[in-house]
Design a protein around this motif. Structure first.
Motif, PDB file in Angstrom:
ATOM      1  N   LEU A  71       0.823  -1.207   0.000  1.00  0.00           N
ATOM      2  CA  LEU A  71       0.000   0.000   0.000  1.00  0.00           C
ATOM      3  C   LEU A  71       0.859   1.259   0.000  1.00  0.00           C
ATOM      4  CD1 LEU A  71      -2.731  -1.119   2.549  1.00  0.00           C
ATOM      5  CD2 LEU A  71      -3.026  -0.750   0.098  1.00  0.00           C
ATOM      6  N   ALA A  72       1.965   1.219   0.723  1.00  0.00           N
ATOM      7  CA  ALA A  72       2.806   2.411   0.840  1.00  0.00           C
ATOM      8  C   ALA A  72       3.568   2.693  -0.453  1.00  0.00           C
ATOM      9  CB  ALA A  72       3.786   2.254   2.006  1.00  0.00           C
ATOM     10  N   PHE A  73       4.060   1.662  -1.107  1.00  0.00           N
ATOM     11  CA  PHE A  73       5.064   1.877  -2.157  1.00  0.00           C
ATOM     12  C   PHE A  73       4.651   1.473  -3.570  1.00  0.00           C
ATOM     13  CE2 PHE A  73       7.798   1.225   1.692  1.00  0.00           C
ATOM     14  CZ  PHE A  73       8.150   2.557   1.811  1.00  0.00           C
ATOM     15  N   LEU A  74       3.493   0.848  -3.747  1.00  0.00           N
ATOM     16  CA  LEU A  74       3.206   0.313  -5.081  1.00  0.00           C
ATOM     17  C   LEU A  74       1.930   0.843  -5.723  1.00  0.00           C
ATOM     18  CD1 LEU A  74       4.343  -3.392  -4.572  1.00  0.00           C
ATOM     19  CD2 LEU A  74       5.542  -1.598  -5.829  1.00  0.00           C
ATOM     20  N   ARG A  75       1.293   1.799  -5.092  1.00  0.00           N
ATOM     21  CA  ARG A  75       0.102   2.355  -5.725  1.00  0.00           C
ATOM     22  C   ARG A  75       0.491   3.446  -6.731  1.00  0.00           C
ATOM     23  NH1 ARG A  75      -3.314   4.646  -1.343  1.00  0.00           N
ATOM     24  NH2 ARG A  75      -1.351   4.561  -0.215  1.00  0.00           N
ATOM     25  N   ASP A  76      -0.425   3.730  -7.658  1.00  0.00           N
ATOM     26  CA  ASP A  76      -0.195   4.809  -8.617  1.00  0.00           C
ATOM     27  C   ASP A  76      -0.639   6.140  -8.021  1.00  0.00           C
ATOM     28  OD1 ASP A  76       0.817   3.060 -10.486  1.00  0.00           O
ATOM     29  OD2 ASP A  76      -1.148   2.651 -11.376  1.00  0.00           O
ATOM     30  N   GLU A  77      -0.182   7.199  -8.647  1.00  0.00           N
ATOM     31  CA  GLU A  77      -0.429   8.541  -8.113  1.00  0.00           C
ATOM     32  C   GLU A  77      -1.906   8.787  -7.787  1.00  0.00           C
ATOM     33  OE1 GLU A  77       1.296  11.703 -10.405  1.00  0.00           O
ATOM     34  OE2 GLU A  77      -0.182  13.132  -9.675  1.00  0.00           O
ATOM     35  N   ARG A  78      -2.787   8.440  -8.718  1.00  0.00           N
ATOM     36  CA  ARG A  78      -4.203   8.740  -8.516  1.00  0.00           C
ATOM     37  C   ARG A  78      -4.837   7.917  -7.389  1.00  0.00           C
ATOM     38  NH1 ARG A  78      -7.105  11.700 -12.463  1.00  0.00           N
ATOM     39  NH2 ARG A  78      -8.796  11.406 -11.006  1.00  0.00           N
ATOM     40  N   GLN A  79      -4.117   6.907  -6.926  1.00  0.00           N
ATOM     41  CA  GLN A  79      -4.651   6.078  -5.832  1.00  0.00           C
ATOM     42  C   GLN A  79      -4.276   6.620  -4.453  1.00  0.00           C
ATOM     43  OE1 GLN A  79      -2.776   2.453  -7.405  1.00  0.00           O
ATOM     44  NE2 GLN A  79      -4.820   1.580  -7.653  1.00  0.00           N
ATOM     45  N   GLY A 137      -8.356  18.533  -3.915  1.00  0.00           N
ATOM     46  CA  GLY A 137      -8.329  17.445  -4.892  1.00  0.00           C
ATOM     47  C   GLY A 137      -7.600  16.210  -4.380  1.00  0.00           C
ATOM     48  N   GLY A 138      -6.693  16.412  -3.426  1.00  0.00           N
ATOM     49  CA  GLY A 138      -5.889  15.295  -2.934  1.00  0.00           C
ATOM     50  C   GLY A 138      -6.715  14.150  -2.385  1.00  0.00           C
ATOM     51  N   LYS A 139      -7.806  14.485  -1.700  1.00  0.00           N
ATOM     52  CA  LYS A 139      -8.647  13.446  -1.105  1.00  0.00           C
ATOM     53  C   LYS A 139      -9.346  12.607  -2.165  1.00  0.00           C
ATOM     54  CE  LYS A 139     -10.179  15.443   3.273  1.00  0.00           C
ATOM     55  NZ  LYS A 139     -11.258  16.254   3.864  1.00  0.00           N
ATOM     56  N   GLU A 140      -9.374  13.128  -3.412  1.00  0.00           N
ATOM     57  CA  GLU A 140      -9.980  12.353  -4.508  1.00  0.00           C
ATOM     58  C   GLU A 140      -8.920  11.819  -5.457  1.00  0.00           C
ATOM     59  OE1 GLU A 140     -13.862  15.117  -5.219  1.00  0.00           O
ATOM     60  OE2 GLU A 140     -11.887  15.971  -4.952  1.00  0.00           O
ATOM     61  N   GLY A 141      -7.666  11.928  -5.054  1.00  0.00           N
ATOM     62  CA  GLY A 141      -6.595  11.391  -5.884  1.00  0.00           C
ATOM     63  C   GLY A 141      -6.100  12.332  -6.963  1.00  0.00           C
ATOM     64  N   LYS A 142      -6.563  13.598  -6.918  1.00  0.00           N
ATOM     65  CA  LYS A 142      -6.088  14.571  -7.912  1.00  0.00           C
ATOM     66  C   LYS A 142      -4.985  15.408  -7.277  1.00  0.00           C
ATOM     67  CE  LYS A 142     -10.734  14.827  -9.787  1.00  0.00           C
ATOM     68  NZ  LYS A 142     -11.985  15.563  -9.592  1.00  0.00           N
ATOM     69  N   HIS A 143      -3.793  15.247  -7.776  1.00  0.00           N
ATOM     70  CA  HIS A 143      -2.640  15.819  -7.081  1.00  0.00           C
ATOM     71  C   HIS A 143      -1.991  16.974  -7.828  1.00  0.00           C
ATOM     72  CE1 HIS A 143      -2.659  12.828  -3.903  1.00  0.00           C
ATOM     73  NE2 HIS A 143      -3.033  11.961  -4.832  1.00  0.00           N
ATOM     74  N   THR A 144      -1.067  17.635  -7.145  1.00  0.00           N
ATOM     75  CA  THR A 144      -0.293  18.700  -7.778  1.00  0.00           C
ATOM     76  C   THR A 144       0.786  18.069  -8.652  1.00  0.00           C
ATOM     77  OG1 THR A 144       1.370  18.762  -6.028  1.00  0.00           O
ATOM     78  CG2 THR A 144      -0.581  20.130  -5.709  1.00  0.00           C
ATOM     79  N   GLU A 145       1.461  18.892  -9.441  1.00  0.00           N
ATOM     80  CA  GLU A 145       2.495  18.363 -10.330  1.00  0.00           C
ATOM     81  C   GLU A 145       3.701  17.846  -9.553  1.00  0.00           C
ATOM     82  OE1 GLU A 145       1.496  21.446  -9.935  1.00  0.00           O
ATOM     83  OE2 GLU A 145       3.041  22.932 -10.419  1.00  0.00           O
ATOM     84  N   HIS A 146       3.754  18.118  -8.243  1.00  0.00           N
ATOM     85  CA  HIS A 146       4.915  17.710  -7.442  1.00  0.00           C
ATOM     86  C   HIS A 146       4.841  16.249  -7.005  1.00  0.00           C
ATOM     87  CE1 HIS A 146       5.594  21.970  -7.361  1.00  0.00           C
ATOM     88  NE2 HIS A 146       4.432  22.157  -6.762  1.00  0.00           N
ATOM     89  N   MET A 147       3.627  15.707  -7.004  1.00  0.00           N
ATOM     90  CA  MET A 147       3.411  14.380  -6.418  1.00  0.00           C
ATOM     91  C   MET A 147       4.163  13.279  -7.174  1.00  0.00           C
ATOM     92  SD  MET A 147       1.858  12.808  -3.938  1.00  0.00           S
ATOM     93  CE  MET A 147       1.061  11.254  -3.487  1.00  0.00           C
ATOM     94  N   GLY A 148       4.126  13.344  -8.498  1.00  0.00           N
ATOM     95  CA  GLY A 148       4.751  12.296  -9.301  1.00  0.00           C
ATOM     96  C   GLY A 148       6.242  12.168  -9.014  1.00  0.00           C
ATOM     97  N   TYR A 149       6.911  13.311  -8.840  1.00  0.00           N
ATOM     98  CA  TYR A 149       8.356  13.289  -8.584  1.00  0.00           C
ATOM     99  C   TYR A 149       8.649  12.666  -7.215  1.00  0.00           C
ATOM    100  CZ  TYR A 149       8.667  16.385 -12.584  1.00  0.00           C
ATOM    101  OH  TYR A 149       8.577  16.905 -13.842  1.00  0.00           O
ATOM    102  N   LEU A 150       7.780  13.035  -6.245  1.00  0.00           N
ATOM    103  CA  LEU A 150       7.957  12.474  -4.890  1.00  0.00           C
ATOM    104  C   LEU A 150       7.821  10.950  -4.938  1.00  0.00           C
ATOM    105  CD1 LEU A 150       6.521  13.749  -1.571  1.00  0.00           C
ATOM    106  CD2 LEU A 150       6.086  11.394  -2.238  1.00  0.00           C
ATOM    107  N   LEU A 151       6.780  10.482  -5.634  1.00  0.00           N
ATOM    108  CA  LEU A 151       6.552   9.036  -5.690  1.00  0.00           C
ATOM    109  C   LEU A 151       7.682   8.328  -6.432  1.00  0.00           C
ATOM    110  CD1 LEU A 151       2.714   8.742  -6.373  1.00  0.00           C
ATOM    111  CD2 LEU A 151       3.931   8.513  -4.208  1.00  0.00           C
ATOM    112  N   ALA A 152       8.175   8.960  -7.500  1.00  0.00           N
ATOM    113  CA  ALA A 152       9.238   8.334  -8.273  1.00  0.00           C
ATOM    114  C   ALA A 152      10.436   8.035  -7.373  1.00  0.00           C
ATOM    115  CB  ALA A 152       9.659   9.239  -9.427  1.00  0.00           C
ATOM    116  N   GLU A 153      10.757   8.993  -6.502  1.00  0.00           N
ATOM    117  CA  GLU A 153      11.893   8.793  -5.607  1.00  0.00           C
ATOM    118  C   GLU A 153      11.558   7.778  -4.516  1.00  0.00           C
ATOM    119  OE1 GLU A 153      13.656  12.400  -4.267  1.00  0.00           O
ATOM    120  OE2 GLU A 153      14.900  11.393  -2.780  1.00  0.00           O
TER     121      GLU A 153
END
Lengths: 273, 174
Positions: A93-101, A244-260
């Motif tokens: 749950l912590a490390f393998l979900r996609d951004e929108r999840q 938007g975060g509570k519905e899985g809609k994130h800022t452009e910063h989220m993808g970079y955070l998850l990638a790392e």
């Protein structure tokens, strides 16, 4: 418990502390002074620890659902895990979900900014977490109430430490005052989402986890005002609008955070220490 | 401990507690896990595979990395004594508090140079900006000041003594 409708709410709570913990951890080795570097690292440790408890609880809840209940939350589950052929675990749950999840508040994912930004965000979040978790103590899910009880003691330290820093910066030099005011301008638009009701709260309420957002907001404002008064700061009169975060809609910063954050588990699935 | 209805079981569980006394906190090695107050229960159960020992521990802080090591150390210590079927579970509620630390543990902490949590907590509350007066573990002076609310581990804060000038750790009241 026969009711599983708060699975998504558990993810929301866990995502908030995991993502903020990850952001704060970026200061490790970069703090303005050794003691403050250690303080923020310790806060990250607490937050990630809280996230772990919440994810473990959510995973256990999922594993005991019947197939009907499982189908309803399928869209929230990590795709790589489906190929593992084993029960759901906290790390999936912590490390393998996609951004929108991810269902975290937008305020937690914003880049760490300067020291004033990190401090003020922590103060806003801790003041919010304190009121929210105080309400969760009363909920029907005893494991969640237990996690809240455990976490609250830690949150009290986080709030005290960040509040003292807000005062030091607000009431410090012209430069520190300028920076904390800038941070406030940037952060304020994101504070509304903390108190905006979405489907998450409705689903949680169905499972007996009732949070009273207006009550949280009133208490939160009281705490923030008490700190601001000593810091010589004033709460902006503008209306916060970012959400938007509570519905899985994130800022452009989220993808970079998850990638790392996800790199290791994506590159080496099921890697363990 | 509680919930032990059967006399023979009670005797057996009583044999386990002294063994747990030998397991130390990896971050504060003068303290045993019994001193720390994190062992909540020891239950012996007779199952098909023989006697099983269930040990319930509670974490000090949510993210405390020592909990993994402690679980491993408990297991190893019991295997050493011939107990193979060991189940360790974590229980979060009621949340751990420094009130559960033994008096002996507090004395050991002080002798080790770490100021123990207050016997009677002054400000273990959620209020902002309340400060505690901490006694220097070396010279017993109360003229001390906080350097940092967070110290070398999650459970400690960093203080300085204004009389003997030593910096010292304070095991936070929690």
């Amino acid at each position: 418990m026969a009711n599983y409708t708060h699975f998504s709410y558990l993810l929301h709570l866990a995502d908030n502390v995991l993502i903020l913990g990850q952001r704060n951890a970026e200061w490790t080795g970069h703090g303005p002074a050794l003691e403050q570097d250690i303080a923020l690292t310790n806060i990250s440790l607490d937050l990630v620890g809280q996230a772990r408890n919440l994810y473990a609880h959510a995973a256990a809840l999922y594993n005991e659902m019947d197939s009907g209940a499982k189908a309803l939350v399928d869209h929230l589950l990590p795709r790589p895990w489906k190929a593992f052929g084993r029960e759901l675990q906290e790390d999936d749950l912590a490390f393998l979900r996609d951004e929108r999840q991810y269902l975290n508040l937008l305020i937690t994912e914003l880049p760490k900014g300067d020291w004033a930004f990190t401090i003020l965000r922590q103060c806003f979040f801790s003041a919010y977490q304190k009121e929210l978790y105080n309400q969760l103590l009363q909920c029907n899910d005893y494991q969640l109430a237990g996690i809240a009880e455990k976490s609250l003691k830690e949150v009290a330290y986080h709030l005290r430490w960040s509040s003292e820093w807000v005062i030091r910066l607000g009431d410090g030099t012209d430069e520190s005052n300028r920076r904390i005011n800038n941070a406030m301008q940037e952060l304020w638009p994101f504070t509304g989402e903390l108190f905006t009701k979405t489907g998450l709260e409705t689903d949680a309420a169905q499972a007996g986890i009732v949070v009273h957002l207006q009550g949280i907001k009133d208490q939160w404002l009281q705490t923030v005002n008490a700190v601001f008064e000593q810091a010589g700061l004033t709460v902006p009169q503008t209306t916060p609008f970012q959400q938007g975060g509570k519905e899985g809609k994130h800022t452009e910063h989220m993808g970079y955070l998850l990638a790392e954050m996800q790199f290791l588990q994506r590159a080496y699935p099921n890697a363990a220490w | 401990m509680n919930f032990l209805s059967h006399d023979i079981k009670a005797v057996d569980a009583a044999q386990i507690w002294p063994i747990l006394e030998e397991v130390k906190d990896p971050e504060v090695p003068v303290l045993s896990i019994i001193d720390l107050g994190i062992v909540r229960d020891v239950v012996l159960e007779n199952t098909e595979v023989g006697q099983t020992i269930r040990i319930v521990i509670t974490p000090t802080y949510s993210g405390c990395p020592a909990m993994e090591t402690i679980s491993m150390d408990i297991r190893l210590k019991l295997i050493e004594r011939g107990f193979r079927n060991v189940h360790i579970t974590q229980q979060l509620s009621p949340a751990w508090t420094t009130d559960w630390m033994s008096e002996r543990g507090k004395e050991k902490l002080k002798a080790f140079g770490i100021a123990p949590p207050h016997y009677k907590p002054q400000v273990c509350n959620m209020d902002l900006f309340s400060d505690e007066t901490i006694q220097c573990p070396r010279c017993n002076s109360y003229r001390t000041e906080l350097i940092s609310q967070f110290g070398s581990t999650a459970c400690k804060a960093l203080y300085r003594c204004n009389d003997c000038s030593e910096a010292f750790d304070y095991f936070k009241c929690h």
